[in-house]
Motif scaffolding. Structure first.
Motif, PDB file in Angstrom:
ATOM      1  N   TYR A  69       3.080   5.782   6.659  1.00  0.00           N
ATOM      2  CA  TYR A  69       3.264   4.350   6.403  1.00  0.00           C
ATOM      3  C   TYR A  69       4.379   3.688   7.208  1.00  0.00           C
ATOM      4  O   TYR A  69       4.481   2.468   7.208  1.00  0.00           O
ATOM      5  CB  TYR A  69       3.488   4.105   4.912  1.00  0.00           C
ATOM      6  N   LEU A 105      -6.607  11.193   0.859  1.00  0.00           N
ATOM      7  CA  LEU A 105      -5.585  10.603   1.735  1.00  0.00           C
ATOM      8  C   LEU A 105      -5.715  11.157   3.151  1.00  0.00           C
ATOM      9  O   LEU A 105      -5.558  10.426   4.130  1.00  0.00           O
ATOM     10  CB  LEU A 105      -4.183  10.853   1.194  1.00  0.00           C
ATOM     11  N   ASP A 132       0.840  -1.201   0.000  1.00  0.00           N
ATOM     12  CA  ASP A 132       0.000   0.000   0.000  1.00  0.00           C
ATOM     13  C   ASP A 132       0.875   1.251   0.000  1.00  0.00           C
ATOM     14  O   ASP A 132       0.582   2.230  -0.694  1.00  0.00           O
ATOM     15  CB  ASP A 132      -0.937  -0.024   1.207  1.00  0.00           C
ATOM     16  N   SER A 176       0.528   9.071  -5.846  1.00  0.00           N
ATOM     17  CA  SER A 176       0.331  10.444  -5.379  1.00  0.00           C
ATOM     18  C   SER A 176       1.448  11.372  -5.855  1.00  0.00           C
ATOM     19  O   SER A 176       1.183  12.510  -6.253  1.00  0.00           O
ATOM     20  CB  SER A 176       0.172  10.500  -3.865  1.00  0.00           C
ATOM     21  N   THR A 232       0.568   3.876  -3.090  1.00  0.00           N
ATOM     22  CA  THR A 232       0.084   5.218  -2.753  1.00  0.00           C
ATOM     23  C   THR A 232       1.171   6.259  -2.995  1.00  0.00           C
ATOM     24  O   THR A 232       0.907   7.332  -3.542  1.00  0.00           O
ATOM     25  CB  THR A 232      -0.388   5.271  -1.281  1.00  0.00           C
TER      26      THR A 232
END
Length: 184
Positions: A129, A177, A2, A10, A6
């Motif tokens: 993250y 987000l 992920d 992004s 992401t």
């Protein structure tokens, strides 16, 4: 995974119309050695985003866990607003051209990324993250996805792209987000 997806998505979206993408276009027009330009973009981005990710990781470890979710979400919302402001190039970049394609690109990209939307996004993504490696790989891939086609196309003009729509879409992505950070 992920964090990788992401980060890649992004940053690739945020980079469209960004000053470093405009810089890539100028360098591609100025120098014929596309491999040197792309290699320098890769090296400058890896170093710059590794430092940014480390700062994000350090900051989130320092911050009280009760507040970290709100700070990260707030940063995503701030980036969402920031991407709505178009970037412009500096006119004094040509003093670095004497360093050749690799040297000029490396220095100009590294400097241009300091405090840039994509660098700040890297800080925030690393904080969210807790995965330095995947965030660095993802943000670097995002930069390459956005800049390599510009370098290879050379004279392709960015004014042919629907920039306002792209910036608005990017703002929506960063806002989502932020919302997702608050919800999970």
């Amino acid at each position: 995974m992920d964090a990788l997806l992401t980060s890649t998505f992004s940053v690739a979206i945020a980079e469209i119309g960004d000053k470093t993408q405009l810089l890539a276009l100028l360098l591609a027009i100025r120098f014929s050695n596309k491999f040197a330009i792309i290699s320098a973009i890769l090296c400058a981005t890896l170093i710059n985003h590794a430092m940014a990710a480390w700062i994000g990781q350090w900051a989130i470890d320092w911050l009280d866990p009760q507040w970290s979710q709100y700070v990260v979400a707030g940063c995503f919302f701030a980036i969402a607003l920031w991407v709505l402001i178009p970037d412009k190039m500096d006119d004094d970049d040509n003093r670095f051209y004497k360093l050749g394609a690799f040297g000029a690109t490396f220095i100009l990209f590294f400097i241009a990324e300091i405090g840039d939307k994509t660098q700040i996004a890297t800080v925030v993504l690393a904080a969210k993250y807790h995965s330095l490696t995947w965030v660095i790989i993802g943000t670097t891939l995002g930069m390459l996805i956005a800049n390599v086609p510009v370098v290879l196309a050379g004279h392709f003009s960015a004014d042919k792209l629907p920039m306002k729509l792209i910036h608005r879409g990017c703002a929506v992505i960063f806002a989502l987000l932020g919302v997702a950070t608050l919800m999970w």
